[in-house]
Write a protein that holds these residues in place. Structure first.
Motif, short mmCIF file in Angstrom:
data_model
loop_
_atom_site.label_atom_id
_atom_site.label_comp_id
_atom_site.label_asym_id
_atom_site.label_seq_id
_atom_site.Cartn_x
_atom_site.Cartn_y
_atom_site.Cartn_z
N ALA A 187 -0.51 -0.74 8.02
CA ALA A 187 0.63 -1.16 7.20
C ALA A 187 1.79 -0.18 7.34
O ALA A 187 1.63 0.93 7.86
N PRO A 192 -0.54 -8.50 2.49
CA PRO A 192 0.43 -7.40 2.64
C PRO A 192 1.03 -7.03 1.29
O PRO A 192 1.43 -7.89 0.51
N TYR A 223 3.79 -4.43 10.55
CA TYR A 223 2.37 -4.09 10.56
C TYR A 223 1.88 -4.05 12.01
O TYR A 223 2.05 -5.03 12.76
N SER A 235 6.18 -8.49 7.58
CA SER A 235 6.01 -8.94 6.20
C SER A 235 7.36 -8.94 5.51
O SER A 235 8.05 -7.92 5.46
#
Length: 523
Positions: free
Chosen positions: A287, A311, A317, A341
């Motif tokens: 992440a 997420p 990511y 995201s």
């Protein structure tokens, strides 16, 4: 009678010696099989599915579903669905479930089991459904087979026994030597054929294994020694591409992300994965804040996989997939561009610290590192708690994921991009610690740079998706119900170049997978 004794006694002794030394076909029998362990990210559940070895076909197949901390209770439906075609016109059609069972998962983490009925050999999907998601785990149910030299040896033995009785009868009823010589000569010839077959059976090369080297069918799973097997000896496959069907997701929402594996030579779906380190695909997701997710997508269709992602922060990511194609080695591919995201919530500061003491999920974890120099072996050890109660996860005591070199000025809220662009993305294993029992296997590490590179894996825990195939060391590796390892989790890895690296150590205790982030500066 003395003449009869002189003729038959050597034959009887030779026959007894051959019966005592002729090898059996146990190596190709389901009785010599091993358990198959497969990790699955089924919806919001992290499961390990253990298909116990099949001792006979037809017969039972015991399936244990091991749950982890935080896994929701509820029912799962298990089915066996044959998928292979057969040349036998009377063989039932594939694609129709042949056995169904229910597993009721409880609140307490651990194993929950059910028994399915196996009625045929061949490629079969073990499907697991929670009512919304359905995972299809490919298995190969192999039967007992005998090599041609062994078959000749047993036929020769049976013929020798029959001709020996005939020789005894002729010797007691006929007095002319020429009539006695005929059955005796035939007996000696049959015995010679049996001995030749027994000798050849010990040196004959095994056939290519269906499901591991060859594409499995009903016929070659029942008898891998069939004469229609291909004459080629190179069973390797080309590399595969990883494609995300939805490369953009929304933060704060659980999303089922679908991936496709595409053969780079044909453009067709790559649906020939074998179980490697207890999973079809190991999906590593980093992440923007540096948190690592080690997931195991479920197979929903040929070459198509699904995994749930939740997420928590906006940004990029990094995604990497590790898998093994039939007949080939381990391949590690990165998802080009990673996953994006969308959202307004920024990433939290990076949680990485150097070696030393820290608290992880209420446990004291001490990380030590020696030999932090490029080009030389580095020893990295995590001591998790103080008791040897760690459990194997994915057939290993510990996993080590490494990414770098990372720019020292990389933004703490955009580590996903830094990891995606890093030159090294490695995955190593720990097989044992000083405080507990060693596990079977070998340490290994894999490096890759670029989008797709095949890598070698010498781990003894890599198993093909076969139920009834012999394991490499004669025993199945311990599953997650064994709590006898650690507390030390050691790794050895050689960093190829200096710089700053992000490292994640993973191990399991109390059915909870602990992830320990570490920052290392390699001189």
């Amino acid at each position: 009678m003395s003449r009869l004794r002189e003729i038959c006694l050597p034959l009887v002794l030779a026959l007894l010696a051959l019966f005592s030394t002729t090898p059996t076909a146990a190596a190709d029998s389901a009785n010599a099989g091993a358990d198959v362990q497969v990790a699955q990210s089924l919806g919001q559940r992290e499961l390990t599915v253990v298909a116990r070895r099949v001792t006979s076909i037809p017969g039972p197949l015991r399936v244990d579903v091991i749950t982890h901390q935080g896994t929701a209770a509820g029912p799962l439906r298990l089915q066996l669905v044959p998928t292979g075609a057969s040349t036998d016109e009377y063989q039932p059609a594939s694609g129709v479930p042949t056995s169904t069972a229910m597993v009721i998962l409880g609140e307490k983490p651990g194993p929950y089991g059910a028994t399915l009925d196996v009625d045929r050999t061949g490629p079969t999907d073990l499907t697991i459904s929670d009512g919304v998601h359905t995972a299809r785990i490919p298995l190969v149910l192999v039967g007992q087979a005998m090599s041609p030299p062994e078959r000749v040896a047993y036929v020769g033995l049976a013929t020798t026994g029959l001709l020996l009785v005939v020789s005894l009868v002729v010797a007691t009823r006929v007095r002319r030597g020429v009539w006695i010589a005929l059955p005796v000569t035939a007996t000696v010839t049959a015995l010679a054929v049996a001995i030749t077959g027994a000798v050849l059976s010990t040196s004959a090369p095994p056939p290519p294994e269906p499901g591991l080297q060859r594409d499995p069918t009903v016929d070659n799973a029942a008898n891998p020694y069939r004469i229609d097997r291909p004459a080629v000896t190179d069973y390797s496959r080309p590399s595969a591409m990883l494609i995300a069907e939805q490369p953009v997701v929304d933060s704060g929402h659980a999303t089922d992300v679908f991936f496709s594996l595409i053969d780079t030579a044909t453009g067709l779906p790559a649906d020939d994965l074998v179980i490697h380190d207890s999973a079809l695909i190991h999906l590593l997701v980093v992440a923007p804040d540096g948190q690592l997710s080690h997931l195991h997508p479920i197979r929903v269709a040929p070459g198509r996989y699904s995994v749930p992602l939740s997420p928590t922060a906006a940004g990029r990511y990094a995604v990497s997939a590790e898998f093994t194609r039939r007949g080939g080695g381990v391949q590690t591919v990165r998802l080009p561009g990673g996953l994006i995201s969308r959202g307004e919530k920024p990433a939290a500061p990076a949680p990485f610290d150097g070696p030393g003491m820290r608290m992880i999920d209420g446990l004291h974890v001490h990380v030590t590192a020696t030999g932090l120099r490029a080009g030389r072996p580095t020893t990295l050890t995590a001591t998790v708690g103080s008791d040897p109660v760690l459990q194997p996860w994915l057939g290993m005591l510990g996993h080590l994921v490494i990414a770098g070199p990372i720019p020292r000025d990389a933004p703490a809220d955009d580590l996903g991009t830094a990891v995606l662009d890093s030159a090294v993305w490695a995955h190593a294993h720990s097989m044992g610690g000083h405080g507990g029992a060693d596990m079977p296997g070998m340490e290994h590490g894999t490096n890759h740079r670029g989008n797709s590179e095949p890598v070698q894996d010498d781990s003894a825990s890599s198993l093909p998706p076969m139920v009834g195939a012999p394991p490499l060391n004669g025993d199945s590796p311990p599953d997650e119900t064994v709590t006898a390892f650690g507390p030390d989790v050691p790794f050895t890895f050689t960093f190829p170049r200096p710089g700053r690296y992000l490292v994640w150590i993973q191990s399991q205790r109390d059915y909870r997978v602990l992830t320990i982030p570490v920052r290392l500066d390699i001189s």
